[in-house]
Design an enzyme around this catalytic site. Structure first.
Site, short mmCIF file in Angstrom:
data_model
loop_
_atom_site.label_atom_id
_atom_site.label_comp_id
_atom_site.label_asym_id
_atom_site.label_seq_id
_atom_site.Cartn_x
_atom_site.Cartn_y
_atom_site.Cartn_z
NE ARG A 16 -4.35 -1.00 -0.10
CZ ARG A 16 -4.56 -1.95 -1.01
NH1 ARG A 16 -3.60 -2.29 -1.84
NH2 ARG A 16 -5.73 -2.56 -1.11
CD GLU A 45 -2.50 3.30 -5.97
OE1 GLU A 45 -3.53 2.74 -6.37
OE2 GLU A 45 -1.65 2.74 -5.29
CG HIS A 56 -2.97 -0.88 -7.17
ND1 HIS A 56 -3.46 -0.09 -6.17
CD2 HIS A 56 -3.09 -2.14 -6.71
CE1 HIS A 56 -3.86 -0.84 -5.15
NE2 HIS A 56 -3.64 -2.10 -5.46
N1 LIG Z 1 -0.48 -4.46 -5.10
C1 LIG Z 1 -1.63 -5.11 -5.07
O1 LIG Z 1 -2.38 -5.15 -6.05
C2 LIG Z 1 -2.02 -5.86 -3.83
C3 LIG Z 1 -2.76 -7.05 -3.93
C4 LIG Z 1 -3.11 -7.74 -2.77
C5 LIG Z 1 -2.73 -7.23 -1.52
N2 LIG Z 1 -2.05 -6.06 -1.45
C6 LIG Z 1 -1.59 -5.51 -0.16
O2 LIG Z 1 -0.48 -6.32 0.30
C7 LIG Z 1 -0.39 -6.23 1.73
C8 LIG Z 1 -0.24 -7.62 2.34
O3 LIG Z 1 -1.36 -8.42 2.03
P1 LIG Z 1 -1.52 -9.88 2.69
O4 LIG Z 1 -2.69 -10.50 2.01
O5 LIG Z 1 -0.22 -10.58 2.73
O6 LIG Z 1 -1.94 -9.44 4.18
P2 LIG Z 1 -1.82 -10.31 5.51
O7 LIG Z 1 -2.80 -9.70 6.45
O8 LIG Z 1 -1.90 -11.76 5.20
O9 LIG Z 1 -0.32 -10.00 6.01
C9 LIG Z 1 0.09 -8.79 6.59
C10 LIG Z 1 1.20 -9.10 7.58
O10 LIG Z 1 1.73 -7.88 8.08
C11 LIG Z 1 2.07 -8.07 9.46
N3 LIG Z 1 2.14 -6.78 10.14
C12 LIG Z 1 1.12 -6.05 10.65
N4 LIG Z 1 1.62 -4.93 11.24
C13 LIG Z 1 2.97 -4.99 11.08
C14 LIG Z 1 4.03 -4.13 11.49
N5 LIG Z 1 3.80 -3.00 12.16
N6 LIG Z 1 5.29 -4.48 11.14
C15 LIG Z 1 5.56 -5.62 10.46
N7 LIG Z 1 4.59 -6.50 10.08
C16 LIG Z 1 3.32 -6.17 10.39
C17 LIG Z 1 0.95 -8.97 9.99
O11 LIG Z 1 1.38 -9.66 11.16
C18 LIG Z 1 0.74 -9.90 8.82
O12 LIG Z 1 1.50 -11.10 8.97
C19 LIG Z 1 -1.65 -5.48 2.16
O13 LIG Z 1 -1.33 -4.13 2.36
C20 LIG Z 1 -2.59 -5.61 0.96
O14 LIG Z 1 -3.55 -4.57 0.92
C21 LIG Z 1 -1.66 -5.38 -2.57
O1 LIG Z 2 -6.37 -5.04 -2.23
C1 LIG Z 2 -6.26 -5.69 -3.27
O2 LIG Z 2 -6.84 -6.79 -3.45
C2 LIG Z 2 -5.33 -5.20 -4.33
O3 LIG Z 2 -4.80 -3.95 -4.00
C3 LIG Z 2 -5.92 -5.27 -5.72
O4 LIG Z 2 -6.84 -4.24 -6.05
P1 LIG Z 2 -7.59 -4.28 -7.48
O5 LIG Z 2 -8.70 -5.28 -7.36
O6 LIG Z 2 -8.11 -2.91 -7.72
O7 LIG Z 2 -6.61 -4.71 -8.50
#
Ligand SMILES: NC(=O)c1ccc[n+]([C@@H]2O[C@H](COP(=O)([O-])OP(=O)(O)OC[C@H]3O[C@@H](n4cnc5c(N)ncnc54)[C@H](O)[C@@H]3O)[C@@H](O)[C@H]2O)c1
Ligand SMILES: O=C(O)[C@H](O)COP(=O)(O)O
Length: 524
Positions: free
Chosen positions: A229, A258, A276
């Site tokens: 994020r 964004e 993204h």
């Molecule tokens: N770029 C994209 O399109 C995309 C797609 C999916 C998810 N994401 C993002 O990726 C990130 C991770 O997703 P996920 O499904 O692995 O989430 P998740 O909840 O499985 O994992 C997050 C991890 O972060 C840890 N955490 C929380 N606070 C923390 C801190 N202060 N310091 C260190 N670690 C900490 C938690 O213990 C957890 O293990 C999220 O921000 C999600 O929104 C982005």
């Molecule tokens: O939170 C999510 O699942 C990702 O950031 C993906 O977002 P999107 O569905 O807009 O690609």
């Protein structure tokens, strides 16, 4: 027939359960295009592009459920949905693999200058000397946040011969061991890693986690990646360290705003970026759309749903009886989590007195939801808290006891980590409210709300006065103050409610007092 609006682009194969159901009619239009018919829809399916605000929900009086085909629900006003009685569901793991793969692709592209080299070849240049890269093999990858995506990324990096180290304050030793990684302190990771990638949710603890101070501790020539994020890596700090050459390169899939129009980061040739795209694969989109479609259909058919992130599934009557305990339980879970900012193995909840006769499993889930809230990205509530707790490798149990600790009802939460145990007790007194009546072995009595300051100190004359003096010096007004001790002259605790959040300077001055051994603040 139920009317469903799909307002962002979604896999039509994933939408099949809905498109083929005789129960529903699916309309695929942007919210603006459906402006005149919003009132007819029973369900709304979105990705991150549609902003689901309270205003939009007000225009949709028939709306019963919002399905987010993805993880993050930051584009949906969850509180407003809950208030409007609208269930929100998401698909928490449908895009995990795609995002892990995208992060890996960004890392490879970054270290081998693939985007930069591509542009030159397309412009008929053949400058091989300008793009001498660095191997991934043998490099140390530091993963901050070791949840679903972090874990998948680690497996891929290990297969490439990388040494993976992680920082996740909530990761248990057992889980780290299972995946074959070592959990470190943040400082250890910052100083040891050649490449650092963040995979945490965006919370008040992670916002700017890689800021000026922490990036300053990294190796000169470090590479930074953010596919989680926007804002976890502070954008101004990154500009600073790219400018002075400390950071050799960075890869971003996400930005604070964004699209990142006029963002200073975009001028750096050693910063590569994607719009993204983490979840943008056929497979992820099929997964998330299929998961959400099935859940929405189940819900409209009156069946329970698995990944609801806001509403409880209790009858109104039962819910009213447990509501006071549900709020108390959530706060006790939250306080436990903040007291135990370390990996936790077990949470046990004991019910005493009249509360033991209620639907305790729901109250237990409230404790878990409160506990998980500061630690995970997705909103947790009574519906998904049990599942997420187990996923994190934490076991939980509940017990009924005939001992009432002298109160008409009592809730006791015990959180066990590798070396530490934390216990908290609470009660609900009708017409008086929620009270915390015990912390570890100390008896105390305070209302768990607002800005709280906890101090562990020596039971000596003058300590309370010094605390008052320091707070006074910083213009902090004390609303209430409770003190508890085990024996005269021994260890003691105090819990103060103050009028506003405390900054680092106040905490620093309090911690500097000889007779004070711990200081913590909580905003409930
Ligand atoms: N770029 C994209 O399109 C995309 C797609 C999916 C998810 N994401 C993002 O990726 C990130 C991770 O997703 P996920 O499904 O692995 O989430 P998740 O909840 O499985 O994992 C997050 C991890 O972060 C840890 N955490 C929380 N606070 C923390 C801190 N202060 N310091 C260190 N670690 C900490 C938690 O213990 C957890 O293990 C999220 O921000 C999600 O929104 C982005
Ligand atoms: O939170 C999510 O699942 C990702 O950031 C993906 O977002 P999107 O569905 O807009 O690609």
């Amino acid at each position: 027939m139920f009317q469903i609006l799909v307002s962002d682009s979604m896999s039509s194969e994933g939408l099949k359960p809905l498109l083929e159901s005789p129960l529903v009619n699916v309309v695929q239009k942007k919210v603006d295009e459906a402006a005149n018919e919003l009132h007819i829809f029973d369900a709304l399916l979105v990705r991150s592009a549609t902003k689901v605000t309270n205003e939009l929900m007000k225009k949709m009086p028939n709306l019963k459920i919002i399905g987010r085909a993805g993880v993050g629900v930051d584009n949906i006003d969850i509180n407003a949905a809950t208030k409007n009685g609208v269930v929100v569901i998401n698909s928490p793991d449908g895009n995990t693999i795609s995002t892990a793969e995208h992060t890996f692709a960004m890392m490879s592209a970054l270290m081998r200058y693939i985007p930069q080299a591509y542009v030159t070849v397309k412009s008929n240049e053949w400058n091989r000397g300008a793009f001498v890269g660095t191997e991934l093999y043998g490099k140390t990858l530091g993963i901050i946040g070791f949840g679903r995506i972090g874990t998948e990324l680690a497996k891929r990096a290990q297969a490439f011969g990388m040494d993976v180290i992680v920082y996740d304050p909530f990761l248990t030793e057992e889980r780290a061991h299972e995946i074959g990684v070592r959990n470190h302190t943040l400082d250890e990771l910052l100083t040891a890693a050649d490449i650092i990638t963040v995979h945490t949710p965006l919370t008040k603890d992670t916002k700017g986690l890689l800021g000026k101070y922490n990036i300053g501790k990294t190796k000169k020539g470090v590479y930074l990646i953010n596919c989680a994020r926007g804002g976890i890596i502070d954008e101004d700090a990154l500009v600073h360290y790219l400018e002075n050459g400390h950071v050799k390169g960075a890869a971003l899939d996400v930005f604070v705003v964004e699209p990142p129009v006029n963002n200073k980061l975009l001028k750096f040739s050693n910063l590569i970026a994607t719009p993204h795209l983490g979840a943008s694969t056929k497979e992820a989109q099929l997964n998330v759309a299929a998961q959400v479609s099935e859940q929405v259909l189940r819900f409209l058919e009156g069946k329970p749903v698995a990944s609801s992130i806001n509403l409880p599934t209790l009858s109104k009557e039962v819910f009213q009886k447990i509501q006071p305990f549900y709020q108390l339980a959530k706060k006790m879970g939250n306080l436990s989590s903040q007291f135990m900012k370390i990996p936790v193995k077990e949470i046990s909840i004991q019910y005493e007195g009249s509360v033991a006769e209620l639907e305790t499993s729901f109250i237990t889930k409230s404790v878990l939801a409160g506990f998980l809230e500061p630690r995970v990205d997705t909103t947790v509530n009574e519906v998904n808290a049990g599942l997420i707790t187990k996923e994190r490798g934490i076991t939980f149990s509940e017990k009924i006891s005939s001992n009432t600790s002298g109160y008409e009802n009592c809730l006791a939460v015990k959180v066990t980590g590798n070396k530490h145990v934390f216990e908290i007790k609470g009660t609900y007194i009708p017409n008086y409210g929620e009270r915390i009546i015990g912390i570890n072995d100390f008896n105390i009595d305070f209302y768990p709300a607002g800005h709280l300051l906890y101090i562990h100190h020596c039971d000596k004359p003058g300590v309370i006065g010094r605390v008052g003096q320091i707070l006074g010096n910083h213009e902090v007004n004390i609303a209430t103050m409770q003190v508890g001790r085990k024996e005269k002259g021994g260890e003691a605790i105090m819990m103060l409610a103050v009028d506003h959040s405390l900054d680092e300077k106040v905490l620093h001055d309090l911690k500097a007092c000889d007779d004070i051994s711990a200081v913590k603040t909580f905003d409930l």
